[in-house]
Enzyme design. Structure first.
Site, PDB file in Angstrom:
ATOM      1  N   GLN A 141       3.481  -0.479  -1.517  1.00 36.77           N
ATOM      2  CA  GLN A 141       4.244   0.500  -0.734  1.00 36.77           C
ATOM      3  C   GLN A 141       3.435   1.089   0.418  1.00 36.77           C
ATOM      4  O   GLN A 141       4.005   1.708   1.318  1.00 36.77           O
ATOM      5  CB  GLN A 141       4.741   1.621  -1.650  1.00 36.77           C
ATOM      6  CG  GLN A 141       3.639   2.497  -2.192  1.00 36.77           C
ATOM      7  CD  GLN A 141       4.120   3.526  -3.212  1.00 36.77           C
ATOM      8  OE1 GLN A 141       4.363   3.191  -4.366  1.00 36.77           O
ATOM      9  NE2 GLN A 141       4.261   4.765  -2.793  1.00 36.77           N
ATOM     10  N   CYS A 147       7.801   4.926  -3.551  1.00 32.34           N
ATOM     11  CA  CYS A 147       7.771   4.337  -4.896  1.00 32.34           C
ATOM     12  C   CYS A 147       9.181   4.169  -5.449  1.00 32.34           C
ATOM     13  O   CYS A 147       9.494   3.177  -6.085  1.00 32.34           O
ATOM     14  CB  CYS A 147       6.944   5.200  -5.830  1.00 32.34           C
ATOM     15  SG  CYS A 147       7.606   6.864  -6.052  1.00 32.34           S
ATOM     16  N   HIS A 287       6.303   9.723 -10.190  1.00 32.49           N
ATOM     17  CA  HIS A 287       6.135   8.363  -9.686  1.00 32.49           C
ATOM     18  C   HIS A 287       7.206   7.454 -10.299  1.00 32.49           C
ATOM     19  O   HIS A 287       7.522   7.577 -11.484  1.00 32.49           O
ATOM     20  CB  HIS A 287       4.733   7.866 -10.033  1.00 32.49           C
ATOM     21  CG  HIS A 287       4.369   6.555  -9.407  1.00 32.49           C
ATOM     22  ND1 HIS A 287       4.618   6.265  -8.078  1.00 32.49           N
ATOM     23  CD2 HIS A 287       3.784   5.451  -9.920  1.00 32.49           C
ATOM     24  CE1 HIS A 287       4.188   5.037  -7.814  1.00 32.49           C
ATOM     25  NE2 HIS A 287       3.677   4.527  -8.907  1.00 32.49           N
ATOM     26  N   ASN A 303       3.935  -1.820 -11.079  1.00 32.88           N
ATOM     27  CA  ASN A 303       3.727  -0.759 -10.105  1.00 32.88           C
ATOM     28  C   ASN A 303       3.911  -1.333  -8.695  1.00 32.88           C
ATOM     29  O   ASN A 303       4.168  -2.530  -8.532  1.00 32.88           O
ATOM     30  CB  ASN A 303       2.321  -0.174 -10.292  1.00 32.88           C
ATOM     31  CG  ASN A 303       2.176   1.217  -9.688  1.00 32.88           C
ATOM     32  OD1 ASN A 303       3.078   1.727  -9.031  1.00 32.88           O
ATOM     33  ND2 ASN A 303       1.024   1.827  -9.905  1.00 32.88           N
TER      34      ASN A 303
END
Ligand SMILES: *[C@@H]1O[C@H](CO)[C@@H](O)[C@H](O)[C@H]1NC(C)=O
Ligand SMILES: *[C@@H]1O[C@H](CO)[C@@H](O)[C@H](O)[C@H]1NC(C)=O
Ligand SMILES: *[C@@H]1O[C@H](CO)[C@@H](O)[C@H](O)[C@H]1NC(C)=O
Length: 348
Positions: A141, A147, A287, A303
């Protein structure tokens, strides 16, 4: 003449050594060692700073480095189940890191949507959706608080692939630019909610990534310039605070989840089963990530910080005996629905 010069040189050298000796020798040795590690790390990660910035960054790096060394001693003593490393974030303080990257905000929304509840059904002991070829590559990102868009897109991509559309990647940037206020609650690089991404992709469809590539900054919505779009059909909330519902849903779907990713351990996570202490309450979630599998002792989580973070971009979260789940993973859980039969949205 020559001899005299040599003597002078010798005296000068001696004087220099004595002076140097007033500083702590073992300290300056350590400092040199860490500086070498820092410079190698900078090369590896392409970090270039002005001289002023560099000494500031080195100060933080040194602290993080020492923390990693101490943590590693505990790993070797069998006291930790996860390791830390000098990743891309090794020269950021916890405060800088949180301010820059942790931009997910869970709204205190009611679960009025369709809810997936635990049924007590049999599930496989272990699931890794990557093995089905339905998980896209790990993305990065960058320094945009997007996110939420990456978590949403990762879940949308898996739903799409499970629906038979293979190897497609979807546009995070479109969500950053278009799934924003006033119609939606998200704020692009300033943070947002995964379900906004699902709602958007169900109302307007979503472009493929190559037609609406990632820029990592807020832009004007350019959805109307895209041609290849995929239509979704809403989303499902997974029953909150239930490990059973979570695992049952995770056995079939990629799940967008909110977590508390605060702290130096998460920032510098390298490998192993992550069980660091975390406030897993709803207000602590900051997150957005995507669950793509599980095993008896962990949840497998994708992630969006590139492949150099964690286990090639993934983290394994401990399955703990707590309703909230590790770092609140079982608080805010949802997944999108793809219906292959839906017609594509055409912009006028
Ligand atoms: C430097 O200091 C150490 C003790 O801290 C001493 O043993 C050593 O002789 C000193 N070296 C010189 C060159 O003065
Ligand atoms: C020199 O530094 C080492 C390592 O940081 C420390 O343990 C030691 O106490 C220091 N000695 C002095 C005299 O400051
Ligand atoms: C996340 O958990 C840590 C450890 O309990 C806590 O200090 C921190 O405040 C939490 N983060 C947020 C945003 O609440």
């Amino acid at each position: 003449m020559q001899k005299g010069l040599l003597t002078l040189l010798a005296i000068t050298l001696l004087a220099g050594t004595t002076l140097l000796n007033t500083t702590n020798e073992s300290n300056s040795f350590l400092e040199d060692e860490v500086m070498k590690v820092y410079q190698n790390w900078q090369k590896e990660h392409g970090k270039r700073y002005t001289q002023f910035e560099n000494s500031h960054r080195f100060g933080i790096f040194k602290k993080n480095y020492q923390y990693i060394q101490e943590h590693q001693q505990r790993v070797e003593a069998g006291l930790e189940t996860f390791e830390l490393g000098l990743n891309d974030f090794a020269d950021l303080s916890v405060e800088e890191f949180e301010a820059k990257y942790l931009k997910y905000r869970a709204t205190q929304r009611e679960q009025t949507n369709q809810v997936y509840r635990r049924s007590g059904k049999q599930v496989p002991i272990e699931v890794d959706l990557r093995k089905d070829g339905v998980v896209s590559e790990v993305k990065n990102q960058g320094s945009c608080g997007s996110c939420w868009a990456f978590s949403a897109v990762a879940a949308l991509e898996t739903a799409l692939r499970q629906g038979g559309v293979k190897n497609v990647e979807l546009s995070e940037q479109e969500l950053v630019d278009c799934a924003v206020q006033e119609e939606f609650e998200s704020e692009g690089c300033n943070g947002g909610e995964m379900y906004d991404g699902f709602k958007y992709a169900s109302k307007y469809g979503i472009a493929i990534r190559s037609e609406y590539p990632y820029a990592g900054v807020d832009q004007k919505c350019a959805a109307q310039q895209t041609k290849t779009r995929h239509q979704f059909a809403g989303y499902v909330d997974v029953e909150s605070l239930s490990a059973e519902a979570y695992v049952e849903a995770a056995s079939e779907h990629a799940l967008s989840i909110g977590i508390n990713a605060s702290g130096i351990n998460f920032q510098l996570y390298k490998k192993g089963i992550y069980n660091a202490k975390c406030d897993g309450s709803k207000p602590a979630l900051n997150h957005g990530v995507t669950n793509i599998g599980y095993a008896p002792d962990y949840y497998l989580i994708k992630n969006s910080w590139g492949q150099s973070w964690g286990e090639s971009g993934y983290i394994r979260f401990a399955r703990i005996a707590d309703r909230q789940g590790q770092c609140g993973a079982q608080q805010e859980v949802n997944f999108p629905l793809y219906k292959a039969s839906e017609s594509q949205v055409v912009f006028e």
